[in-house]
Design a protein around this motif. Sequence first.
Motif, PDB file in Angstrom:
ATOM      1  N   UNK A   1       0.823  -1.198   0.000  1.00 26.61           N
ATOM      2  CA  UNK A   1       0.000   0.000   0.000  1.00 26.61           C
ATOM      3  C   UNK A   1       0.855   1.244   0.000  1.00 26.61           C
ATOM      4  N   UNK A   2       0.241   2.352  -0.311  1.00 18.92           N
ATOM      5  CA  UNK A   2       0.921   3.635  -0.347  1.00 18.92           C
ATOM      6  C   UNK A   2       0.948   4.272   1.036  1.00 18.92           C
ATOM      7  N   UNK A   3       1.999   5.047   1.309  1.00 13.47           N
ATOM      8  CA  UNK A   3       2.068   5.776   2.571  1.00 13.47           C
ATOM      9  C   UNK A   3       1.034   6.889   2.642  1.00 13.47           C
ATOM     10  N   UNK A   4       0.421   7.207   1.518  1.00 14.89           N
ATOM     11  CA  UNK A   4      -0.563   8.287   1.468  1.00 14.89           C
ATOM     12  C   UNK A   4      -1.969   7.832   1.826  1.00 14.89           C
ATOM     13  N   UNK A   5      -2.149   6.526   2.054  1.00 16.75           N
ATOM     14  CA  UNK A   5      -3.477   6.018   2.379  1.00 16.75           C
ATOM     15  C   UNK A   5      -3.378   5.026   3.520  1.00 16.75           C
ATOM     16  N   UNK A   6      -4.478   4.837   4.227  1.00 19.50           N
ATOM     17  CA  UNK A   6      -4.485   3.878   5.329  1.00 19.50           C
ATOM     18  C   UNK A   6      -4.830   2.475   4.865  1.00 19.50           C
ATOM     19  N   UNK A   7      -5.461   2.347   3.715  1.00 18.62           N
ATOM     20  CA  UNK A   7      -5.912   1.046   3.220  1.00 18.62           C
ATOM     21  C   UNK A   7      -4.732   0.238   2.683  1.00 18.62           C
ATOM     22  N   UNK A   8      -4.679  -1.038   3.030  1.00 21.51           N
ATOM     23  CA  UNK A   8      -3.574  -1.900   2.608  1.00 21.51           C
ATOM     24  C   UNK A   8      -4.104  -3.219   2.070  1.00 21.51           C
ATOM     25  N   UNK A   9      -3.230  -3.930   1.372  1.00 18.43           N
ATOM     26  CA  UNK A   9      -3.526  -5.272   0.868  1.00 18.43           C
ATOM     27  C   UNK A   9      -2.319  -6.155   1.156  1.00 18.43           C
ATOM     28  N   UNK A  10      -2.410  -7.418   0.774  1.00 22.55           N
ATOM     29  CA  UNK A  10      -1.312  -8.362   0.958  1.00 22.55           C
ATOM     30  C   UNK A  10      -0.999  -9.043  -0.375  1.00 22.55           C
ATOM     31  N   UNK A  11       0.290  -9.276  -0.606  1.00 19.87           N
ATOM     32  CA  UNK A  11       0.711 -10.030  -1.786  1.00 19.87           C
ATOM     33  C   UNK A  11       1.736 -11.088  -1.380  1.00 19.87           C
ATOM     34  N   UNK A  12       1.720 -12.245  -2.042  1.00 20.42           N
ATOM     35  CA  UNK A  12       2.710 -13.281  -1.725  1.00 20.42           C
ATOM     36  C   UNK A  12       4.128 -12.821  -2.043  1.00 20.42           C
ATOM     37  N   UNK A  13       5.073 -13.235  -1.209  1.00 22.73           N
ATOM     38  CA  UNK A  13       6.494 -13.017  -1.484  1.00 22.73           C
ATOM     39  C   UNK A  13       6.943 -14.136  -2.426  1.00 22.73           C
ATOM     40  N   UNK A  14       7.425 -13.811  -3.627  1.00 26.42           N
ATOM     41  CA  UNK A  14       7.751 -14.865  -4.604  1.00 26.42           C
ATOM     42  C   UNK A  14       8.792 -15.861  -4.108  1.00 26.42           C
TER      43      UNK A  14
END
Length: 381
Positions: A216-229
Amino acid sequence: MDRRTFIRVVTAGGAVAVTGTLWQTAAAQPAARVLPGSPYGPLRAPDANGLALPEGFTSRVVARSGRPVKDLVWHLAPDGGACFPDGDGWVYVSNSEVPLIGGASAIRFHADGTIDRAYPILRGTSLNCAGGATPWNTWLSCEEIFRGRVYETDPFGGGEAVRRDALGRFKHEAAACDPDRGVVYLTEDESDGCFYRFRPDTWGDLSRGTLEVLCGSEDTTTVTWQPVPDPQPGVFDTQTREQVDAARHFDGGEGCHYAAGVCYFTAKGDGKVWAYDAVDETVTPVYDGGGTLEGVDNITGTAGGDLYVAEDGGDMEINIITPDGVTAPVLRVEGHDESEITGPAFSPDGTRLYFSSQRGASGFSAGTDGVTYEVTGPFRH
């Protein structure tokens, strides 16, 4: 106030931030006024052990680096720790943040607080910094080295430690288990470190699963998750924190603590205590400086929602952050100006707080002067 709608107030000109569903409403309101002082009252003059404590609290030294605790010589540079119930007593485990011979040790206490025995639970690892307890009563000891690993240990001394490669190879700091979602959160002690979660294939078995990085961006509070390859990169491979372009970075990840749908974690580089709301998938600071807390590091909490944050440097204090936004010192270690406070953990009944001064009064980097304390008193539950 419920911890998921915890209002953060910084005493010196700060703003109000709210985790959870009240974010937009609170952002439109004027900054609240924080009540001064600790819920325990002011700190008194240092006691015989050099601890400044509130009225009604007492301290004792339970271990010193290089000196015997029963049949065990207590380790150097004591760091992250946790308590585990054990019959009519309890166990306090502590990491050793020294290279090559780090590991972890444990002290078992009788019901009356006297020491029963002490023993090693992990040997031959390097710079074991923080870690975290699991719901199935094991201790995750984390190596704070390049391509560091996590070791699952038996705090009761009955089983062999197991290396958990699936949790990734990076400069590990702390771990916190979220039984509600069946994941383990992990911090990374790098200036551009990431915040991870590990999803085991089977909850309670950390041998297999998926390592994900918060994005996620530091400009927003909303986040997501992605797998580490590639969670287990080789020496010349791309490090985990650089494998996902969208990964959000934090300046020096330190301790983390999970409670009631929120994982709190600290970042020493920016002096903030962050809150990841796992229900709303947001990240907001619950403390961002300007108050009595400096050098944020290890963190723990109570069932009542209070957070306790140890300082690396600063005034050598442990500060409380209450659910209504009060931030104040609850103890100070005097005369240990070149040390840091590590391993805060409460006994199962919540009446005793354990922690260490990693380098003691001498401040020697090898941690040969480390001291582990117990403070007893009317802690809020």
